[in-house]
Design an enzyme around this catalytic site. Structure first.
Site, PDB file in Angstrom:
ATOM      1  N   ASN A  81      -4.471 -26.596  11.634  1.00  0.00           N
ATOM      2  CA  ASN A  81      -3.592 -26.319  12.784  1.00  0.00           C
ATOM      3  C   ASN A  81      -3.819 -27.333  13.908  1.00  0.00           C
ATOM      4  O   ASN A  81      -4.947 -27.775  14.151  1.00  0.00           O
ATOM      5  CB  ASN A  81      -3.737 -24.877  13.283  1.00  0.00           C
ATOM      6  CG  ASN A  81      -5.150 -24.439  13.557  1.00  0.00           C
ATOM      7  OD1 ASN A  81      -6.092 -24.920  12.940  1.00  0.00           O
ATOM      8  ND2 ASN A  81      -5.312 -23.535  14.501  1.00  0.00           N
ATOM      9  N   ILE A  82      -2.741 -27.713  14.551  1.00  0.00           N
ATOM     10  CA  ILE A  82      -2.768 -28.701  15.626  1.00  0.00           C
ATOM     11  C   ILE A  82      -2.055 -28.088  16.830  1.00  0.00           C
ATOM     12  O   ILE A  82      -0.828 -27.928  16.812  1.00  0.00           O
ATOM     13  CB  ILE A  82      -2.078 -30.014  15.195  1.00  0.00           C
ATOM     14  CG1 ILE A  82      -2.779 -30.571  13.941  1.00  0.00           C
ATOM     15  CG2 ILE A  82      -2.104 -31.033  16.337  1.00  0.00           C
ATOM     16  CD1 ILE A  82      -2.130 -31.783  13.344  1.00  0.00           C
ATOM     17  N   GLU A  83      -2.849 -27.709  17.822  1.00  0.00           N
ATOM     18  CA  GLU A  83      -2.272 -27.018  18.979  1.00  0.00           C
ATOM     19  C   GLU A  83      -1.819 -28.009  20.048  1.00  0.00           C
ATOM     20  O   GLU A  83      -2.036 -29.226  19.932  1.00  0.00           O
ATOM     21  CB  GLU A  83      -3.288 -26.009  19.511  1.00  0.00           C
ATOM     22  CG  GLU A  83      -3.592 -24.958  18.461  1.00  0.00           C
ATOM     23  CD  GLU A  83      -4.481 -23.829  18.956  1.00  0.00           C
ATOM     24  OE1 GLU A  83      -5.126 -23.965  20.012  1.00  0.00           O
ATOM     25  OE2 GLU A  83      -4.517 -22.796  18.256  1.00  0.00           O
ATOM     26  N   CYS A  92       1.069 -24.839  12.699  1.00  0.00           N
ATOM     27  CA  CYS A  92       0.099 -24.181  11.812  1.00  0.00           C
ATOM     28  C   CYS A  92      -0.369 -25.129  10.710  1.00  0.00           C
ATOM     29  O   CYS A  92       0.336 -26.073  10.330  1.00  0.00           O
ATOM     30  CB  CYS A  92       0.731 -22.963  11.152  1.00  0.00           C
ATOM     31  SG  CYS A  92       1.132 -21.629  12.267  1.00  0.00           S
ATOM     32  N   GLU A  94      -0.591 -24.652   7.519  1.00  0.00           N
ATOM     33  CA  GLU A  94       0.239 -24.664   6.305  1.00  0.00           C
ATOM     34  C   GLU A  94       1.397 -25.648   6.443  1.00  0.00           C
ATOM     35  O   GLU A  94       1.754 -26.345   5.495  1.00  0.00           O
ATOM     36  CB  GLU A  94       0.810 -23.266   6.040  1.00  0.00           C
ATOM     37  CG  GLU A  94      -0.239 -22.205   5.741  1.00  0.00           C
ATOM     38  CD  GLU A  94      -0.746 -21.488   6.987  1.00  0.00           C
ATOM     39  OE1 GLU A  94      -0.804 -22.120   8.073  1.00  0.00           O
ATOM     40  OE2 GLU A  94      -1.103 -20.308   6.875  1.00  0.00           O
ATOM     41  N   CYS A 130       5.620 -20.028   8.696  1.00  0.00           N
ATOM     42  CA  CYS A 130       5.043 -20.811   7.593  1.00  0.00           C
ATOM     43  C   CYS A 130       5.513 -20.300   6.239  1.00  0.00           C
ATOM     44  O   CYS A 130       5.722 -21.079   5.309  1.00  0.00           O
ATOM     45  CB  CYS A 130       3.520 -20.783   7.650  1.00  0.00           C
ATOM     46  SG  CYS A 130       2.897 -21.808   8.974  1.00  0.00           S
TER      47      CYS A 130
END
Ligand code: THU
Length: 189
Positions: A81-83, A92, A94, A130
């Site tokens: 995940n990359i916020e 997310c 996935e 996702c």
């Protein structure tokens, strides 16, 4: 890193020891890779790390593109995940993994299994967005393994996680829709 021995929380293996066609060795790789991917999460806001792994069908070679030279083809692709400071912009694990795979040239038929790993005791399943994203590229029979922090897992197929789903196969040819709409217009004219 000490090797985790992944244990099913439910009885799922068939008489050949396969779980939805996935061998113990493949499961080991799938589990290890999503745990490793979790370590690359960028999640300073939630601190909720998620790693995802995609086990590729070894017979499928993606269409070559400019990435193929940079990243060697492997049997597992991963994401985390990359916020973002603008919270809803975060992505997310996935979708990062699947977006990478699709960009590398993979399509429906490429994927044998999905792994998802988090730091919690519960089995974290892919969020609704996702599930729909994955549904575009997975068959409904594809197993999704959800690993908890101890390496225990449960598994559900794509179809079980997203029943009665809407996918590319549901869309009729555009010409058919155009014709139906023209007929409707002619009726009301
Ligand atoms: N997250 C995932 O990466 N996958 C999921 O299926 C559930 C949620 C991430 C999004 C966000 O960065 C963090 O977990 C907390 O929601």
């Amino acid at each position: 890193m000490t090797a985790t021995s992944f244990q099913s929380a439910e009885a799922t293996a068939d008489k050949d020891g396969l779980i939805h066609g996935v061998s113990a060795q493949e499961l080991q790789i799938l589990g290890e890779q999503c745990i490793e991917a979790k370590g690359k999460a960028y999640c300073p806001y939630s601190l909720f790390r998620v790693g995802a792994s995609l086990l590729l069908n070894s017979t499928i070679t993606p269409a070559p593109n400019h990435w193929s030279d940079t990243y060697p083809l492997s049997h597992v692709l991963t994401g985390a995940n990359i916020e973002n400071a603008a919270y809803p912009v975060g992505t997310c694990a996935e979708r990062v993994a699947m977006g990478t795979a699709v960009h590398l040239g993979h399509r429906i038929g490429s994927f044998k299994a999905v792994g998802v790993s988090t730091d919690i005791e519960e089995f974290c399943s892919p969020c609704g967005m996702c599930r729909q994203y994955l549904r575009e590229f997975l068959s409904l029979e594809t197993p999704i393994f959800m690993f908890n922090r101890e390496g225990k897992f449960i598994v559900r197929t794509m179809g079980e996680l997203l029943p009665l789903s809407f996918g590319p196969d549901v869309l009729p040819p555009r010409e058919q829709l155009r014709k139906a709409q023209e007929e409707d217009k002619a009726k009301t004219a």
